[in-house]
Design an enzyme around this catalytic site. Structure first.
Site, PDB file in Angstrom:
ATOM      1  N   ASP A   1       1.665  -5.413   5.028  1.00 40.14           N
ATOM      2  CA  ASP A   1       1.405  -4.519   3.897  1.00 40.14           C
ATOM      3  C   ASP A   1      -0.040  -4.030   3.938  1.00 40.14           C
ATOM      4  OD1 ASP A   1       3.951  -5.082   3.058  1.00 40.14           O
ATOM      5  OD2 ASP A   1       3.308  -6.642   1.643  1.00 40.14           O
ATOM      6  N   GLN A   2      -0.274  -2.975   3.221  1.00 43.28           N
ATOM      7  CA  GLN A   2      -1.619  -2.398   3.136  1.00 43.28           C
ATOM      8  C   GLN A   2      -2.658  -3.441   2.726  1.00 43.28           C
ATOM      9  OE1 GLN A   2      -4.502  -1.908   0.559  1.00 43.28           O
ATOM     10  NE2 GLN A   2      -2.628  -1.564  -0.624  1.00 43.28           N
TER      11      GLN A   2
END
Ligand code: URA
Length: 259
Positions: free
Chosen positions: A125-126
């Site tokens: 994920d970011q």
């Protein structure tokens, strides 16, 4: 194989661009590098010609383009320490792409019949940090990502709510036994789960479902404050790769990964 063919195979641009780099004297030829990690010693070959017999450029053979040292690699295997605020997609929606952290040759390596350049092994994920592998070896990518191979991945989870005693034991037991995630009838379980402190959960997963760690932690009534991937297979994120940096994997590390 000519020097411009080598440059082309390593992603330095079209054949024309590569021929130009050689003709205009941007490329110097060096010796074989023993090590992928430390800053390599570059020994210039004095009799550098623009043609070599293939046995003269095994993996590790190095050359310098505009002052930057490169190692010839028939296939690329790279480890990157992902910082937060970066998406793993080639076409990110809101944040810069992780591919912007790689030099152009790694993104441009020609792969016949396939997408150009190295591809990430799964996605983080970011806001997740840590170990990301990239390669242009299709078999390797498959082996590392296919659920059939059960490649373990270790995550360091910073929990929002501290857990101790019985609550901690119940939480670990549920994560190991399997929890049902929203919109997914199949329970998912951790291969290993350990509390290293009341807010530090270490979780080993062998699958890579969307937001899996965050959803598993939510399913046991807690929340992920920060998430870091520290290990894939038998290989820990190397200490000499700071956040935002990458380097080639050594042959020994490639073995460790799969061992
Ligand atoms: N699980 C998540 O929830 N996020 C990641 O980035 C990786 C695993």
């Amino acid at each position: 194989m000519r020097l411009d063919d080598i440059l082309f195979s390593q992603g330095f641009g079209t054949r024309r661009v590569c021929a130009g780099l050689v003709q205009q004297g941007h490329v110097e030829v060096g010796g074989v590098l023993e090590h992928a990690s430390s800053e390599p010693e570059f020994q210039l070959e004095t009799d550098a010609a623009s043609e070599w017999a293939p046995e003269l450029y095994p993996d590790g053979f190095c050359f310098r383009v505009d002052g930057r040292i490169w190692r010839y690699q028939s296939l690329a295997y790279v480890v990157l320490n992902k910082p937060t605020g970066i998406e793993c997609s080639q076409k990110p929606s809101a944040w810069p792409s992780v591919y912007t952290l790689l030099p152009a040759p790694l993104r441009q390596r020609p792969c016949p019949g396939k997408v150009q350049g190295v591809q990430a092994v799964g996605r983080l994920d970011q806001d997740t940090t840590g170990m990301l592998l990239l390669s242009d070896d299709g078999k390797f990518l498959h082996r590392m990502t296919s659920p059939k191979h059960h490649m373990p991945k270790v995550y360091e989870v910073n929990l929002k709510h501290a857990v101790v005693d019985d609550v901690a034991q119940t939480m670990l037991g549920r994560l190991l036994a399997g929890v049902v995630l929203e919109d997914d009838p199949q329970p998912v379980k951790a291969q290993a789960a350990e509390l290293l402190s009341p807010t530090h959960l270490q979780l080993t997963l062998t699958e890579g479902k969307f937001h899996q760690v965050k959803r598993m932690v939510a399913a046991v009534g807690n929340r992920v404050e920060a998430l870091h991937r520290s290990q894939i297979g038998g290989l820990k994120l190397p200490e000499d790769v700071p956040p935002g940096q990458w380097r080639w994997l050594t042959a020994q590390e490639l073995q460790q990964l799969q061992g």
